[in-house]
Scaffold this motif. Structure first.
Motif, PDB file in Angstrom:
ATOM      1  N   ILE A  84       0.796  -1.167  -0.010  1.00 43.30           N
ATOM      2  CA  ILE A  84      -0.024  -0.009   0.058  1.00 43.30           C
ATOM      3  C   ILE A  84       0.781   1.331   0.088  1.00 43.30           C
ATOM      4  O   ILE A  84       1.747   1.185   0.768  1.00 43.30           O
ATOM      5  CB  ILE A  84      -1.078  -0.227   1.352  1.00 43.30           C
ATOM      6  N   VAL A  85       0.542   2.046  -0.903  1.00 40.82           N
ATOM      7  CA  VAL A  85       0.930   3.500  -0.833  1.00 40.82           C
ATOM      8  C   VAL A  85      -0.195   4.448  -0.502  1.00 40.82           C
ATOM      9  O   VAL A  85      -0.988   4.360  -1.319  1.00 40.82           O
ATOM     10  CB  VAL A  85       1.871   4.004  -2.152  1.00 40.82           C
ATOM     11  N   HIS A  86      -0.167   5.341   0.490  1.00 36.99           N
ATOM     12  CA  HIS A  86      -0.890   6.238   0.911  1.00 36.99           C
ATOM     13  C   HIS A  86      -0.569   7.555   1.209  1.00 36.99           C
ATOM     14  O   HIS A  86       0.159   8.075   2.158  1.00 36.99           O
ATOM     15  CB  HIS A  86      -1.846   5.647   2.389  1.00 36.99           C
ATOM     16  N   SER A  87      -1.236   8.483   0.467  1.00 37.07           N
ATOM     17  CA  SER A  87      -0.678   9.958   0.349  1.00 37.07           C
ATOM     18  C   SER A  87      -1.748  10.894   0.880  1.00 37.07           C
ATOM     19  O   SER A  87      -2.851  10.595   0.821  1.00 37.07           O
ATOM     20  CB  SER A  87      -0.066  10.249  -1.003  1.00 37.07           C
ATOM     21  N   ILE A  88      -1.351  12.014   1.615  1.00 36.17           N
ATOM     22  CA  ILE A  88      -2.033  13.018   1.693  1.00 36.17           C
ATOM     23  C   ILE A  88      -1.118  14.340   1.176  1.00 36.17           C
ATOM     24  O   ILE A  88       0.018  14.129   1.098  1.00 36.17           O
ATOM     25  CB  ILE A  88      -2.292  13.285   3.188  1.00 36.17           C
ATOM     26  N   THR A  89      -1.930  15.338   1.262  1.00 36.65           N
ATOM     27  CA  THR A  89      -1.439  16.776   0.620  1.00 36.65           C
ATOM     28  C   THR A  89      -1.185  16.456  -1.027  1.00 36.65           C
ATOM     29  O   THR A  89      -0.802  15.519  -1.419  1.00 36.65           O
ATOM     30  CB  THR A  89      -0.015  17.185   1.371  1.00 36.65           C
ATOM     31  N   PRO A  90      -1.412  17.737  -1.762  1.00 38.85           N
ATOM     32  CA  PRO A  90      -1.641  17.622  -3.122  1.00 38.85           C
ATOM     33  C   PRO A  90      -0.576  17.103  -3.935  1.00 38.85           C
ATOM     34  O   PRO A  90      -0.513  16.128  -4.592  1.00 38.85           O
ATOM     35  CB  PRO A  90      -1.721  19.037  -3.571  1.00 38.85           C
ATOM     36  N   LYS A  91       0.619  17.834  -3.763  1.00 40.91           N
ATOM     37  CA  LYS A  91       1.919  17.430  -4.629  1.00 40.91           C
ATOM     38  C   LYS A  91       2.435  15.809  -4.307  1.00 40.91           C
ATOM     39  O   LYS A  91       2.668  15.283  -5.283  1.00 40.91           O
ATOM     40  CB  LYS A  91       2.885  18.505  -4.371  1.00 40.91           C
ATOM     41  N   ALA A  92       2.499  15.649  -3.142  1.00 46.30           N
ATOM     42  CA  ALA A  92       2.902  14.488  -2.562  1.00 46.30           C
ATOM     43  C   ALA A  92       1.794  13.369  -3.235  1.00 46.30           C
ATOM     44  O   ALA A  92       2.282  12.137  -3.622  1.00 46.30           O
ATOM     45  CB  ALA A  92       2.835  14.148  -1.134  1.00 46.30           C
ATOM     46  N   GLY A  93       0.607  13.767  -3.362  1.00 47.07           N
ATOM     47  CA  GLY A  93      -0.402  12.810  -3.947  1.00 47.07           C
ATOM     48  C   GLY A  93      -0.286  12.622  -5.366  1.00 47.07           C
ATOM     49  O   GLY A  93      -0.347  11.361  -5.723  1.00 47.07           O
ATOM     50  N   LEU A  94      -0.039  13.615  -6.248  1.00 49.36           N
ATOM     51  CA  LEU A  94       0.325  13.580  -7.601  1.00 49.36           C
ATOM     52  C   LEU A  94       1.668  12.826  -7.798  1.00 49.36           C
ATOM     53  O   LEU A  94       1.309  11.739  -8.810  1.00 49.36           O
ATOM     54  CB  LEU A  94       0.272  14.806  -8.199  1.00 49.36           C
ATOM     55  N   LEU A  95       2.592  12.914  -7.164  1.00 54.79           N
ATOM     56  CA  LEU A  95       3.859  12.359  -7.465  1.00 54.79           C
ATOM     57  C   LEU A  95       3.823  10.907  -7.080  1.00 54.79           C
ATOM     58  O   LEU A  95       4.357  10.006  -7.797  1.00 54.79           O
ATOM     59  CB  LEU A  95       5.062  13.083  -6.890  1.00 54.79           C
ATOM     60  N   SER A  96       3.475  10.704  -5.739  1.00 51.03           N
ATOM     61  CA  SER A  96       3.371   9.206  -5.249  1.00 51.03           C
ATOM     62  C   SER A  96       2.545   8.256  -5.876  1.00 51.03           C
ATOM     63  O   SER A  96       2.687   7.261  -6.316  1.00 51.03           O
ATOM     64  CB  SER A  96       3.159   9.385  -3.705  1.00 51.03           C
ATOM     65  N   MET A  97       1.206   8.872  -6.265  1.00 50.36           N
ATOM     66  CA  MET A  97       0.243   8.082  -6.940  1.00 50.36           C
ATOM     67  C   MET A  97       0.754   7.716  -8.506  1.00 50.36           C
ATOM     68  O   MET A  97       0.515   6.641  -8.843  1.00 50.36           O
ATOM     69  CB  MET A  97      -0.946   8.836  -6.989  1.00 50.36           C
ATOM     70  N   ALA A  98       1.202   8.598  -9.189  1.00 50.17           N
ATOM     71  CA  ALA A  98       1.881   8.423 -10.373  1.00 50.17           C
ATOM     72  C   ALA A  98       3.271   7.332 -10.118  1.00 50.17           C
ATOM     73  O   ALA A  98       3.377   6.145 -11.037  1.00 50.17           O
ATOM     74  CB  ALA A  98       2.485   9.635 -10.958  1.00 50.17           C
ATOM     75  N   ALA A  99       4.002   7.698  -9.290  1.00 48.28           N
ATOM     76  CA  ALA A  99       5.135   6.560  -9.084  1.00 48.28           C
ATOM     77  C   ALA A  99       4.891   5.277  -8.519  1.00 48.28           C
ATOM     78  O   ALA A  99       5.268   4.295  -9.055  1.00 48.28           O
ATOM     79  CB  ALA A  99       6.138   7.532  -8.088  1.00 48.28           C
ATOM     80  N   ALA A 100       3.868   5.238  -7.742  1.00 44.97           N
ATOM     81  CA  ALA A 100       3.401   3.940  -7.375  1.00 44.97           C
ATOM     82  C   ALA A 100       2.702   3.185  -8.529  1.00 44.97           C
ATOM     83  O   ALA A 100       2.778   2.051  -8.532  1.00 44.97           O
ATOM     84  CB  ALA A 100       2.150   4.438  -6.313  1.00 44.97           C
ATOM     85  N   TYR A 101       1.923   3.846  -9.494  1.00 47.19           N
ATOM     86  CA  TYR A 101       1.278   3.190 -10.512  1.00 47.19           C
ATOM     87  C   TYR A 101       2.341   2.509 -11.460  1.00 47.19           C
ATOM     88  O   TYR A 101       2.384   1.472 -11.843  1.00 47.19           O
ATOM     89  CB  TYR A 101       0.574   4.254 -11.370  1.00 47.19           C
ATOM     90  N   PHE A 102       3.397   3.478 -11.611  1.00 50.27           N
ATOM     91  CA  PHE A 102       4.493   2.809 -12.643  1.00 50.27           C
ATOM     92  C   PHE A 102       5.381   1.548 -12.006  1.00 50.27           C
ATOM     93  O   PHE A 102       5.895   0.883 -12.554  1.00 50.27           O
ATOM     94  CB  PHE A 102       5.534   3.906 -13.232  1.00 50.27           C
ATOM     95  N   ALA A 103       5.259   1.756 -10.600  1.00 48.81           N
ATOM     96  CA  ALA A 103       6.326   1.042  -9.966  1.00 48.81           C
ATOM     97  C   ALA A 103       5.368  -0.251  -9.482  1.00 48.81           C
ATOM     98  O   ALA A 103       5.683  -1.326  -8.834  1.00 48.81           O
ATOM     99  CB  ALA A 103       6.632   1.513  -8.490  1.00 48.81           C
ATOM    100  N   ARG A 104       3.852  -0.322 -10.053  1.00 45.17           N
ATOM    101  CA  ARG A 104       3.093  -1.412  -9.763  1.00 45.17           C
ATOM    102  C   ARG A 104       2.796  -1.827  -8.517  1.00 45.17           C
ATOM    103  O   ARG A 104       2.533  -3.003  -7.859  1.00 45.17           O
ATOM    104  CB  ARG A 104       3.624  -2.945 -10.553  1.00 45.17           C
ATOM    105  N   VAL A 105       2.510  -0.916  -7.736  1.00 44.72           N
ATOM    106  CA  VAL A 105       1.933  -0.954  -6.220  1.00 44.72           C
ATOM    107  C   VAL A 105       0.594  -1.193  -6.430  1.00 44.72           C
ATOM    108  O   VAL A 105      -0.095  -0.610  -7.003  1.00 44.72           O
ATOM    109  CB  VAL A 105       2.414   0.278  -5.366  1.00 44.72           C
ATOM    110  N   PRO A 106       0.143  -2.436  -5.917  1.00 46.36           N
ATOM    111  CA  PRO A 106      -1.332  -2.650  -6.033  1.00 46.36           C
ATOM    112  C   PRO A 106      -2.413  -1.901  -5.164  1.00 46.36           C
ATOM    113  O   PRO A 106      -3.398  -1.811  -5.971  1.00 46.36           O
ATOM    114  CB  PRO A 106      -1.430  -4.058  -5.515  1.00 46.36           C
TER     115      PRO A 106
END
Length: 394
Positions: A84-106
């Motif tokens: 699991i990757v769980h983000s809060i705050t706008p920039k962390a959300g955008l960057l970590s969700m994109a990075a987690a997507y490409f890193a195949r975090v489920p």
């Protein structure tokens, strides 16, 4: 244990917004916390007993720096292999969700707190909306912090994915044993008031937060000035007066106050500004009413904290504030940017003692019943486990 990574843009968010939560979750997951570097990140590691990784993320828009942060997040996720990757705050959300997507975090979760775009216009608003839409594309689950945030996400068509508010809202709840008026004895409160030059009979309004225009400081100071002048000389001769206690830092470079506001704050002896304070409880303890006329919020912790300390509140009709405060039950709700309505509400709190006492009496009970932190942590843990279970069935 499965690995859980929590991400915020700046370490202050980890340290303040998620206080105690990471330690609780670390009993069930191998928790790793990521944010920009700083003393707050060190404090998180020491207090929560979880490892941390410093990855700088610009709060503003900077293409080169954002790509650099994205790559660091991506390589971290590939190395750590979290469930699991769980983000809060706008920039962390955008960057970590994109990075987690490409890193195949489920499981990729983002919690929206205060939304910026509803208060913006034109090209900037469109840019912010599209950034949040992009964030939601990469995330698997979206969580508004409260019902108001949920309504705005729907109104602006940010995502078609399901939107779920956990428990009664708020990202972390409130530690009601820490924010407890009984922590301070009557003698301690009297000494605190004496230290600030307050008379026992003085009526104290308190504001906690950044001293910027967006927080309604201009309207609040204007309302207090009018209220203070209405008290007349009779009360002054008795040593009895109104006080406005401001607890928080100035941020003149980001959202400066009006010159008239600054002049009044400097010249009026009944306005006391004490700057940023790491522990706000003593200031609630010596006050009578919280005034929080902010223009926008997600789910303001200040209103939760004041309520837990037994203070009724005057708030504006915005997301979060109008979910915590029930009109005539634990506070008064007024329109945004309306100094006259704020003046009337403040006057009512002074003159109608029975009404004020009823609101104050209800305040702590409501916070305890709806927003105690341990209940919110349990709801979040249950959500994590449910998502894992659903993943296993897929």
């Amino acid at each position: 244990m499965q690995k859980l990574i929590r991400v915020t843009t700046v370490p202050l968010s980890l340290n303040i917004l998620l206080k105690g939560q990471l330690s609780f979750l670390n009993k069930y997951y191998e928790v790793l916390a990521i944010s920009g570097n700083g003393k707050d990140l060190e404090e998180v590691q020491q207090r929560e007993k979880v490892p941390t990784v410093a990855i700088e993320m610009e709060r503003g828009i900077s293409v080169f720096k954002d790509l650099k942060s994205f790559w660091k997040l991506y390589t971290c996720f590939r190395r750590e292999k979290p469930k699991i990757v769980h983000s809060i705050t706008p920039k962390a959300g955008l960057l970590s969700m994109a990075a987690a997507y490409f890193a195949r975090v489920p499981i990729r979760m983002h919690t929206f707190t205060g939304l910026v775009f509803p208060s913006k216009t034109g090209m900037l608003q469109n840019l912010l909306i599209n950034m949040d839409r992009c964030l939601c594309f990469f995330a698997t689950q979206i969580y508004p912090e409260g019902q108001g945030v949920k309504r705005d996400l729907i109104k602006y068509k940010i995502t078609k994915k399901p939107l779920k508010v956990l428990a009664n809202g708020n990202v972390n709840g409130i530690d009601i044993s820490h924010f407890n008026p009984d922590v301070f004895s009557q003698e301690e409160k009297e000494q605190l008031r004496h230290d600030f030059g307050l008379q026992p009979e003085d009526f104290v309004f308190v504001f906690v937060g950044r001293l910027v225009g967006d927080k309604g400081i201009n309207e609040m100071v204007a309302a207090f000035k009018k209220l203070d002048s209405c008290r007349g000389k009779a009360d002054s001769r008795k040593g009895k007066s109104l006080k406005l206690l401001l607890v928080g830092p100035f941020e003149a470079e980001l959202d400066p106050l009006m010159p008239d506001t600054l002049e009044e704050m400097q010249s009026n002896p009944n306005i006391l500004s004490v700057g940023f304070q790491p522990d706000v409880r003593p200031y609630f303890a010596i006050s009578d009413i919280l005034v929080f006329p902010s223009y926008r919020e997600g789910f303001p912790n200040v209103v939760l904290q004041a309520g837990a300390m037994g203070l009724a509140s005057i708030v504006t009709n915005i997301n979060g504030s109008n979910e915590i405060i029930e009109e005539g039950i634990n506070g008064i709700i007024i329109p945004v940017q309306d100094s006259e309505a704020l003046f009337e509400a403040m006057k009512k709190m002074i003159l109608e003692e029975e009404f004020r006492n009823k609101l104050s009496k209800n305040s702590r009970r409501i916070i305890k019943d709806k927003y105690e932190n341990k209940e919110i942590w349990k709801a979040l843990l249950a959500e994590y486990k449910q998502l894992e279970e659903n993943l296993g069935k897929a």
